[in-house]
Design a protein around this motif. Sequence first.
Motif, short mmCIF file in Angstrom:
data_model
loop_
_atom_site.label_atom_id
_atom_site.label_comp_id
_atom_site.label_asym_id
_atom_site.label_seq_id
_atom_site.Cartn_x
_atom_site.Cartn_y
_atom_site.Cartn_z
N CYS A 160 -9.90 -12.01 2.38
CA CYS A 160 -8.91 -11.44 1.45
C CYS A 160 -8.10 -12.57 0.81
O CYS A 160 -7.93 -12.62 -0.42
N ARG A 163 -9.92 -4.91 -4.97
CA ARG A 163 -10.12 -3.73 -4.12
C ARG A 163 -10.72 -4.16 -2.79
O ARG A 163 -11.90 -4.49 -2.70
N PRO A 209 0.84 -1.21 0.00
CA PRO A 209 0.00 0.00 0.00
C PRO A 209 0.87 1.25 0.00
O PRO A 209 2.04 1.21 0.40
N SER A 260 -5.52 -3.69 -4.20
CA SER A 260 -5.92 -2.30 -4.21
C SER A 260 -6.84 -2.04 -3.02
O SER A 260 -6.90 -2.82 -2.07
N SER A 261 -7.57 -0.95 -3.08
CA SER A 261 -8.38 -0.51 -1.95
C SER A 261 -9.67 0.14 -2.42
O SER A 261 -9.71 0.77 -3.49
N THR A 262 -10.72 0.00 -1.62
CA THR A 262 -11.97 0.68 -1.94
C THR A 262 -11.89 2.18 -1.69
O THR A 262 -12.87 2.90 -1.91
N SER A 263 -10.72 2.66 -1.26
CA SER A 263 -10.52 4.12 -1.14
C SER A 263 -10.55 4.81 -2.49
O SER A 263 -10.62 6.04 -2.56
N VAL A 318 -3.61 5.13 -5.22
CA VAL A 318 -3.96 3.74 -5.55
C VAL A 318 -4.60 3.68 -6.94
O VAL A 318 -4.30 2.79 -7.73
#
Length: 270
Positions: free
Chosen positions: A192, A156, A77, A109-112, A137
Motif C-alpha cells: 500500500c 483501490r 474509510p 479507496s477500496s475494492t469494495s 466509497v
Amino acid sequence: MEGRKISILGCGWLGITLLQRLIEYGCEVKGSTTTERKLKTIKGYGATPYLLDLDKLDVNILKLFLAESGVLIINIPPRRKIKEVKSYSKVLEGILPFLNNDQKVIFISSTSVYQNTNNWVDESFDLYPETDSGMAVLNAEKCLKDDLGERLTILRFAGLIGKDRHPGAFLAGRKDLLNGNAPINMIHQEDCIGLILEVIKKEFWGEVINGVTSEHPLRKDFYTQATQALGLEEPTFQEENVTIYKLISNVKSVNQLGYTYLHDNPMEVI
C-alpha cells in the motif's frame, strides 16, 4: 521525494506507517488525527500533528493543515454505522473548497466498489457496489473526481494485511463459514505504502489504480493456514456448490505505474 510537503488526512493503521516512511524520505509531513493522545505520536516521528475531525470541522485548523502541501493523501474509510456511511462523501466534500488549484490528491479507496462477477475485474469496469460501505466509497470517488479532475489519483486497495494485522485472528474459531472456495483479494501494508510513494514520485495523476496481490489463494486455504501460523483454532467452511467472488486485477499497477509488489502471494506472508 526529499523536501516534498505532504499532508496525510487520517493517521490510522496505514496512515501512521506511511507518515514514518515519508519522514524517512526527507518529506515535510503533516498528519491529522481525531484523538489527542495520537498528537504526541505523530510529533514523535518528526511530523506536524493536527487535531482534525471532519464531522466537527474547524476551518482554521484545516487551512493550516493544508497550507503549502503539494499533496494531500485522504486516508479516512467510512465508519460502519449506516448514518455515517451515508454521510461519508459529504464529509469529504467539506475539504474541497480549501484546496488550492495546484494541490494534488491521493484518495485511499477500496475494492469494495466492485461487484461480484465470478471473474476478473479491473479499473475499467462499470461499478455496482453490493454493500453500503462500497456505495459510500464509490460516491466519495465520484465527488472528488468531479471537483479535482486530473489532480486526483484513486488507489483501490484490497483486504489489508501486515504489521499488527495478521489474518490468522480474523476468522479463528468461526464455524460453517460460506464461500470457502472463493479466491481472496489481499494487499500487504508495505505494498500500500509502496504504491502511494510510486504515484507521488512518478506524478501519476488523474488515474484509478487497484492495489492487490497477483496471487489469489482460496479463502479456506488462506485462513486455515493463517490460524495455524498463530496456533489458533482453525475456522470451518461449509461445502457449497455455488461460490461467489471477484478477482481483482493488478495489471495496471504493474504495467502502467511500474510497481513491483514486495508481497505478491498472501500465502507467503503468513
